[in-house]
Design an enzyme around this catalytic site. Structure first.
Site, PDB file in Angstrom:
ATOM      1  CB  SER A  30      -0.914   0.009   1.227  1.00 33.12           C
ATOM      2  OG  SER A  30      -1.826  -1.065   1.172  1.00 33.12           O
TER       3      SER A  30
HETATM    4  N1  SAH Z   1      -1.313  -4.633   3.938  1.00 21.40           N
HETATM    5  C1  SAH Z   1      -0.517  -4.713   2.734  1.00 21.40           C
HETATM    6  C2  SAH Z   1      -1.366  -4.495   1.503  1.00 21.40           C
HETATM    7  C3  SAH Z   1      -1.440  -5.697   0.627  1.00 21.40           C
HETATM    8  S1  SAH Z   1      -2.508  -5.528  -0.795  1.00 21.40           S
HETATM    9  C4  SAH Z   1       0.627  -3.729   2.822  1.00 21.40           C
HETATM   10  O1  SAH Z   1       1.099  -3.467   3.905  1.00 21.40           O
HETATM   11  O2  SAH Z   1       1.097  -3.238   1.828  1.00 21.40           O
HETATM   12  C5  SAH Z   1      -3.943  -6.392  -0.249  1.00 21.40           C
HETATM   13  C6  SAH Z   1      -3.754  -7.819   0.148  1.00 21.40           C
HETATM   14  O3  SAH Z   1      -5.048  -8.346   0.431  1.00 21.40           O
HETATM   15  C7  SAH Z   1      -3.160  -8.732  -0.905  1.00 21.40           C
HETATM   16  O4  SAH Z   1      -2.013  -9.353  -0.390  1.00 21.40           O
HETATM   17  C8  SAH Z   1      -4.249  -9.771  -1.176  1.00 21.40           C
HETATM   18  O5  SAH Z   1      -3.764 -11.061  -1.456  1.00 21.40           O
HETATM   19  C9  SAH Z   1      -5.038  -9.729   0.125  1.00 21.40           C
HETATM   20  N2  SAH Z   1      -6.413 -10.206   0.027  1.00 21.40           N
HETATM   21  C10 SAH Z   1      -7.282 -10.043  -0.994  1.00 21.40           C
HETATM   22  N3  SAH Z   1      -8.454 -10.636  -0.710  1.00 21.40           N
HETATM   23  C11 SAH Z   1      -8.330 -11.183   0.528  1.00 21.40           C
HETATM   24  C12 SAH Z   1      -9.202 -11.957   1.364  1.00 21.40           C
HETATM   25  N4  SAH Z   1     -10.446 -12.258   0.989  1.00 21.40           N
HETATM   26  N5  SAH Z   1      -8.740 -12.349   2.572  1.00 21.40           N
HETATM   27  C13 SAH Z   1      -7.477 -12.046   2.982  1.00 21.40           C
HETATM   28  N6  SAH Z   1      -6.605 -11.329   2.218  1.00 21.40           N
HETATM   29  C14 SAH Z   1      -7.022 -10.918   1.004  1.00 21.40           C
END
Ligand code: SAH
Length: 176
Positions: A30
């Site tokens: 993010s």
């Molecule tokens: N928190 C992270 C952002 C990752 S992007 C950071 O610090 O940068 C969002 C993440 O959500 C991805 O890794 C994706 O695989 C996950 N995601 C998407 N759908 C999801 C679900 N239903 N349950 C858990 N994780 C999910």
């Protein structure tokens, strides 16, 4: 949290840019500004307390959360990404952070209720299980929508929930 530890070596020169960056499996780390915006809304006038994060990704936001909250649970759907996050986080020794593999739409009933819930992937609607797992007085922030998304802040009141719409954002879609 040292953001260069959470991106691939080839992207390390961009680790401190205020941008989302690819982390593999079509997912992104993010944008720092958006994380700050979400945490500010969650935290205004109170403590974060016990936190649930949906979407661990590479673990960056989880590391930030663990430094300012009492206890953090983070759920990731993509197993190899969760493994990456574990490796990235190992050296930081955050003893109040627990990572789980699973579907964040279901929340984490065994650890509920949560004072704060933060969702890092955009769903079309607020997942019901997450509303139920919010403690009274608790707050949740999440991106909502498909092509057009906004941040929504949900607060659990003594009876019912109050919702506020915040900024327009762009997140990866929530996997079902
Ligand atoms: N928190 C992270 C952002 C990752 S992007 C950071 O610090 O940068 C969002 C993440 O959500 C991805 O890794 C994706 O695989 C996950 N995601 C998407 N759908 C999801 C679900 N239903 N349950 C858990 N994780 C999910």
């Amino acid at each position: 949290a040292p953001r260069h530890l959470f991106v691939e070596e080839a992207l390390s020169s961009r680790a401190y840019d205020d941008d989302a960056l690819p982390i593999g499996y079509s997912q992104t780390i993010s944008q720092p500004f958006v994380i700050a915006l979400m945490l500010q809304a969650l935290r205004a006038g109170r403590e974060l307390g016990r936190v649930l994060e949906i979407g661990t990704g590479c673990g960056y936001q989880a590391a930030v959360l663990a430094q300012i909250a009492t206890e953090v649970y983070s759920i990731e759907r993509i197993a190899p990404l969760l493994a990456k996050a574990r490796a990235n986080l190992r050296g930081l020794r955050l003893s109040n952070l627990r990572l789980k593999h699973g579907d964040g739409n279901l929340g984490l009933p065994e650890a509920a209720p949560f004072d704060s819930i933060i969702v890092a992937a955009a769903a079309p609607q607020v997942p019901k299980a997450l509303l139920q797992q919010l403690a009274p007085g608790g707050r949740m922030i999440l991106p909502l929508g498909t092509s057009e998304q906004v941040l929504r802040l949900v607060e659990r009141r003594r009876s019912g929930y109050s919702e506020t719409t915040l900024d327009a954002v762009r997140f990866v879609p929530m996997l079902m």
